[in-house]
Design a protein around this motif. Structure first.
Motif, PDB file in Angstrom:
ATOM      1  N   PHE A   5      -5.430   6.486   0.453  1.00 42.19           N
ATOM      2  CA  PHE A   5      -4.432   6.591   1.508  1.00 42.19           C
ATOM      3  C   PHE A   5      -3.269   5.710   1.083  1.00 42.19           C
ATOM      4  O   PHE A   5      -3.403   4.481   1.026  1.00 42.19           O
ATOM      5  N   LEU A   6      -2.151   6.333   0.763  1.00 44.06           N
ATOM      6  CA  LEU A   6      -1.043   5.634   0.112  1.00 44.06           C
ATOM      7  C   LEU A   6       0.194   5.540   0.998  1.00 44.06           C
ATOM      8  O   LEU A   6       0.729   6.550   1.445  1.00 44.06           O
ATOM      9  N   ASP A   7       0.621   4.312   1.208  1.00 42.64           N
ATOM     10  CA  ASP A   7       1.917   4.030   1.825  1.00 42.64           C
ATOM     11  C   ASP A   7       2.951   4.038   0.702  1.00 42.64           C
ATOM     12  O   ASP A   7       2.596   3.896  -0.473  1.00 42.64           O
ATOM     13  N   ILE A   8       4.219   4.176   1.024  1.00 40.46           N
ATOM     14  CA  ILE A   8       5.266   4.128  -0.004  1.00 40.46           C
ATOM     15  C   ILE A   8       6.071   2.841   0.115  1.00 40.46           C
ATOM     16  O   ILE A   8       6.086   2.020  -0.796  1.00 40.46           O
ATOM     17  N   ASP A   9       6.761   2.648   1.237  1.00 39.90           N
ATOM     18  CA  ASP A   9       7.594   1.450   1.377  1.00 39.90           C
ATOM     19  C   ASP A   9       6.721   0.201   1.399  1.00 39.90           C
ATOM     20  O   ASP A   9       5.793   0.091   2.193  1.00 39.90           O
TER      21      ASP A   9
END
Length: 159
Positions: A5-9
């Motif tokens: 599960f990947l966040d960007i900012d």
């Protein structure tokens, strides 16, 4: 299936990067972070699920992606990466934990393990043992130490 599960900012960019990047072109993603994501995928076979607010511009069908979704796809593809899916949007008052839980409840395949990579460290509760916190303020976002932890977590099956 294993899932990132990947966040960007705050994960794929940082304050340091913001001081250096070219603000005249779309450059929100620090591309030096993507080989690190690639390392996690390569070592574990995990699939990437966007949990970032950026997911609202991304769709599984690339023809339906808005500009930022196209940018994500193109930037990830340069490093042999692809987004598998995104967490659902449950409204303004929802938290990421609930959105991740909703995705896990509806997953098309059996999820044997997952890791959450995010810079926001609050509210994970029962998911906190699967959480890797990046530091975009004093670090570069995703770093090698986070990769090692994410790989270890993905190697631990769900109970």
């Amino acid at each position: 299936m294993k899932v990132i599960f990947l966040d960007i900012d705050g994960v794929l960019n940082s304050r340091k990067y913001d001081r250096e990047r070219d603000w005249n072109v779309q450059s929100d993603i620090d591309e030096t972070r993507l080989p690190l994501v690639g390392s996690i995928v390569e070592q574990t076979g995990a699939k990437i699920v966007l949990s970032s607010t950026w997911r609202t511009d991304w769709e599984k069908d690339p023809r339906l992606c808005r500009d930022d979704g196209v940018y994500i796809n193109e930037t990830f593809a340069k490093y042999g990466l692809a987004i598998y899916d995104k967490t659902p949007y449950l409204g303004l008052c929802a938290n990421r934990r609930d959105e991740l839980r909703a995705w896990l409840d509806e997953a098309e395949e059996i999820v044997e393990s997952f890791v959450i990579i995010d810079d926001y460290g609050f509210g994970w509760q029962e998911l906190s043992d699967r959480f890797v916190k990046t530091n975009p303020n004093f670090g570069a976002g995703l770093e090698e130490e986070h990769v090692k932890r994410a790989v270890a977590i993905l190697g631990t099956p769900l109970k």
